[in-house]
Design a protein around this motif. Structure first.
Motif, PDB file in Angstrom:
ATOM      1  N   GLU A 139       0.863  -1.181   0.000  1.00 33.92           N
ATOM      2  CA  GLU A 139       0.000   0.000   0.000  1.00 33.92           C
ATOM      3  C   GLU A 139       0.895   1.225   0.000  1.00 33.92           C
ATOM      4  O   GLU A 139       1.690   1.434   0.909  1.00 33.92           O
ATOM      5  N   VAL A 140       0.775   2.037  -1.037  1.00 28.90           N
ATOM      6  CA  VAL A 140       1.688   3.170  -1.217  1.00 28.90           C
ATOM      7  C   VAL A 140       0.978   4.510  -1.123  1.00 28.90           C
ATOM      8  O   VAL A 140       1.619   5.559  -1.204  1.00 28.90           O
ATOM      9  N   ALA A 141      -0.332   4.496  -0.959  1.00 30.75           N
ATOM     10  CA  ALA A 141      -1.118   5.715  -0.781  1.00 30.75           C
ATOM     11  C   ALA A 141      -2.492   5.294  -0.293  1.00 30.75           C
ATOM     12  O   ALA A 141      -2.788   4.091  -0.215  1.00 30.75           O
ATOM     13  N   GLN A 142      -3.321   6.270   0.049  1.00 37.36           N
ATOM     14  CA  GLN A 142      -4.652   5.974   0.551  1.00 37.36           C
ATOM     15  C   GLN A 142      -5.432   5.168  -0.482  1.00 37.36           C
ATOM     16  O   GLN A 142      -5.747   5.653  -1.569  1.00 37.36           O
ATOM     17  N   GLY A 143      -5.718   3.901  -0.150  1.00 37.94           N
ATOM     18  CA  GLY A 143      -6.492   3.043  -1.034  1.00 37.94           C
ATOM     19  C   GLY A 143      -5.761   2.607  -2.289  1.00 37.94           C
ATOM     20  O   GLY A 143      -6.388   2.072  -3.206  1.00 37.94           O
ATOM     21  N   GLU A 144      -4.450   2.819  -2.354  1.00 37.06           N
ATOM     22  CA  GLU A 144      -3.688   2.473  -3.555  1.00 37.06           C
ATOM     23  C   GLU A 144      -2.702   1.352  -3.223  1.00 37.06           C
ATOM     24  O   GLU A 144      -1.707   1.571  -2.542  1.00 37.06           O
ATOM     25  N   VAL A 145      -2.999   0.156  -3.721  1.00 40.76           N
ATOM     26  CA  VAL A 145      -2.163  -1.027  -3.493  1.00 40.76           C
ATOM     27  C   VAL A 145      -1.607  -1.479  -4.834  1.00 40.76           C
ATOM     28  O   VAL A 145      -2.355  -1.615  -5.813  1.00 40.76           O
ATOM     29  N   VAL A 146      -0.302  -1.694  -4.892  1.00 43.71           N
ATOM     30  CA  VAL A 146       0.337  -2.084  -6.148  1.00 43.71           C
ATOM     31  C   VAL A 146       1.094  -3.392  -5.958  1.00 43.71           C
ATOM     32  O   VAL A 146       1.547  -3.710  -4.860  1.00 43.71           O
ATOM     33  N   GLN A 147       1.198  -4.151  -7.040  1.00 41.74           N
ATOM     34  CA  GLN A 147       2.014  -5.368  -7.038  1.00 41.74           C
ATOM     35  C   GLN A 147       3.396  -5.006  -7.554  1.00 41.74           C
ATOM     36  O   GLN A 147       3.541  -4.435  -8.636  1.00 41.74           O
ATOM     37  N   ILE A 148       4.429  -5.347  -6.790  1.00 45.28           N
ATOM     38  CA  ILE A 148       5.774  -4.890  -7.131  1.00 45.28           C
ATOM     39  C   ILE A 148       6.653  -6.011  -7.685  1.00 45.28           C
ATOM     40  O   ILE A 148       7.754  -5.731  -8.154  1.00 45.28           O
ATOM     41  N   ASN A 149       6.194  -7.242  -7.658  1.00 41.34           N
ATOM     42  CA  ASN A 149       7.084  -8.344  -8.037  1.00 41.34           C
ATOM     43  C   ASN A 149       6.769  -8.897  -9.416  1.00 41.34           C
ATOM     44  O   ASN A 149       5.651  -8.780  -9.922  1.00 41.34           O
ATOM     45  N   THR A 150       7.781  -9.477 -10.015  1.00 43.46           N
ATOM     46  CA  THR A 150       7.635 -10.287 -11.217  1.00 43.46           C
ATOM     47  C   THR A 150       7.729 -11.740 -10.782  1.00 43.46           C
ATOM     48  O   THR A 150       8.670 -12.114 -10.086  1.00 43.46           O
ATOM     49  N   THR A 151       6.772 -12.539 -11.165  1.00 42.17           N
ATOM     50  CA  THR A 151       6.732 -13.921 -10.690  1.00 42.17           C
ATOM     51  C   THR A 151       7.587 -14.821 -11.578  1.00 42.17           C
ATOM     52  O   THR A 151       7.931 -14.473 -12.708  1.00 42.17           O
ATOM     53  N   ILE A 152       7.891 -15.973 -11.051  1.00 41.51           N
ATOM     54  CA  ILE A 152       8.785 -16.885 -11.769  1.00 41.51           C
ATOM     55  C   ILE A 152       8.152 -17.411 -13.051  1.00 41.51           C
ATOM     56  O   ILE A 152       8.854 -17.701 -14.029  1.00 41.51           O
ATOM     57  N   ASP A 153       6.824 -17.507 -13.095  1.00 43.15           N
ATOM     58  CA  ASP A 153       6.185 -17.962 -14.335  1.00 43.15           C
ATOM     59  C   ASP A 153       6.293 -16.893 -15.419  1.00 43.15           C
ATOM     60  O   ASP A 153       6.446 -17.206 -16.603  1.00 43.15           O
ATOM     61  N   GLY A 205       9.820  -2.767 -19.008  1.00 41.42           N
ATOM     62  CA  GLY A 205       9.005  -1.585 -19.278  1.00 41.42           C
ATOM     63  C   GLY A 205       7.896  -1.411 -18.254  1.00 41.42           C
ATOM     64  O   GLY A 205       7.636  -0.295 -17.797  1.00 41.42           O
ATOM     65  N   SER A 206       7.257  -2.508 -17.890  1.00 40.68           N
ATOM     66  CA  SER A 206       6.213  -2.455 -16.877  1.00 40.68           C
ATOM     67  C   SER A 206       6.777  -1.989 -15.541  1.00 40.68           C
ATOM     68  O   SER A 206       6.176  -1.163 -14.837  1.00 40.68           O
ATOM     69  N   GLY A 207       7.951  -2.508 -15.182  1.00 41.37           N
ATOM     70  CA  GLY A 207       8.583  -2.102 -13.930  1.00 41.37           C
ATOM     71  C   GLY A 207       8.975  -0.638 -13.933  1.00 41.37           C
ATOM     72  O   GLY A 207       8.824   0.064 -12.926  1.00 41.37           O
ATOM     73  N   ALA A 208       9.462  -0.154 -15.081  1.00 43.66           N
ATOM     74  CA  ALA A 208       9.852   1.255 -15.180  1.00 43.66           C
ATOM     75  C   ALA A 208       8.642   2.161 -15.004  1.00 43.66           C
ATOM     76  O   ALA A 208       8.715   3.209 -14.336  1.00 43.66           O
ATOM     77  N   GLY A 209       7.522   1.760 -15.595  1.00 41.36           N
ATOM     78  CA  GLY A 209       6.298   2.556 -15.429  1.00 41.36           C
ATOM     79  C   GLY A 209       5.839   2.594 -13.986  1.00 41.36           C
ATOM     80  O   GLY A 209       5.429   3.644 -13.480  1.00 41.36           O
ATOM     81  N   LEU A 210       5.903   1.447 -13.311  1.00 35.41           N
ATOM     82  CA  LEU A 210       5.498   1.395 -11.905  1.00 35.41           C
ATOM     83  C   LEU A 210       6.447   2.221 -11.036  1.00 35.41           C
ATOM     84  O   LEU A 210       6.012   2.915 -10.108  1.00 35.41           O
ATOM     85  N   GLN A 211       7.735   2.145 -11.339  1.00 38.13           N
ATOM     86  CA  GLN A 211       8.697   2.945 -10.562  1.00 38.13           C
ATOM     87  C   GLN A 211       8.400   4.430 -10.705  1.00 38.13           C
ATOM     88  O   GLN A 211       8.446   5.178  -9.717  1.00 38.13           O
TER      89      GLN A 211
END
Length: 274
Positions: A139-153, A205-211
């Motif tokens: 949770e990084v802000a009020q009501g804002e939860v993000v997934q930060i990991n890349t899974t092994i699959d 690219g997805s990670g860069a956008g999330l960062q």
């Protein structure tokens, strides 16, 4: 005494009774500041996680590109079998390096292991161990939860890859084709390697956008915290110049009152004996 207490503490509000409305607003602002600090900590940890993941994926791209170069070399029909065997050995070593990348850790936690932080997601052969693909969420802000990991699959097998085998299966197929002198089989792995290259680039690219999103959240949160602390100061802190002036004014009034009282009621031993 009240003004002296304010000057000693540098606070205009020292108890709820000093300003009931102000202290309620101040407490609400302090809760906001505490929550913002927690969100900022989550965001900073998430950014570090994403950056480490990006470094791992960048290393993976270099390996895939090298394997692709080797596949092109091995696809040369005039190449002697001894050269293909040497290429196959290098591909095997690169596959081992890719296993190490898949088992990258950050702060003692496996980046690609899903929620199984303490278990390596890949064994030495590149096979999945736990198969945990749960999202690591913050949770990084009020009501804002993000997934930060890349899974092994996602690391091994790109979604929507059109039936391309997973990364280590592609490496294995290339080694087999090289050792068997199968030129067409060697060349066939090029398309699969391109698919995995595209997948790794998409993940980066997805990670860069999330960062970027998290960095903007941090910037907004920092401004909000500054504003909240300024408002708390306006409510609670004493105006030093005003308080000193008030203290001197009250001291002067007290001295004047004592002086007048002393003249109205003179105290002496003779008057006391009477």
């Amino acid at each position: 005494a009240e003004v002296e207490r304010q000057l000693t503490t540098l606070k205009r509000v020292n108890s709820p009774s000093d300003d009931p409305v102000g202290i309620a607003l101040s407490m609400s602002l302090r809760r906001d500041v505490a929550a913002n600090e927690a969100w900022a900590s989550n965001a900073e940890d998430s950014i570090a996680w994403i950056q480490t993941t990006d470094t791992a994926l960048a290393s993976g791209i270099e390996i895939i590109q090298r394997v692709r170069e080797l596949a092109l070399q091995g696809g040369n029909g005039t190449l002697p079998q001894t050269a293909r065997d040497s290429i196959a050995l290098e591909v095997q070593e690169l596959a081992g390096s890719m296993v190490e990348i898949g088992n990258t850790t950050f702060g003692g936690r496996y980046l690609f292991g899903g929620a199984a932080y303490d278990t390596a997601p890949l064994d030495a052969a590149g096979n999945v161990t736990t198969g945990n693909v749960a999202g690591v969420r913050r949770e990084v802000a009020q009501g804002e939860v993000v997934q930060i990991n890349t899974t092994i699959d996602e690391f091994r097998d790109p979604d929507g890859a059109g039936g391309a085998p997973d990364l280590f299966a592609t490496f294995g197929a290339l080694v087999t084709a090289l050792q068997a002198g199968d030129v067409s089989g060697t060349i066939a792995t090029l398309g699969e390697l391109d698919t995995h290259l595209e997948n790794f680039n998409d993940l980066r690219g997805s990670g860069a956008g999330l960062q970027r999103r998290l960095e903007e959240n941090l910037a907004r949160g920092s401004l909000k915290e500054i504003n909240s602390r300024e408002r708390i100061g306006q409510i609670e802190d004493v105006d030093l110049a005003e308080a000193i002036t008030e203290l001197k004014t009250r001291e002067s009034g007290l001295r004047a009152a004592l002086s007048v009282g002393a003249r109205i009621v003179p105290i002496s031993l003779v008057e006391f004996l009477r």
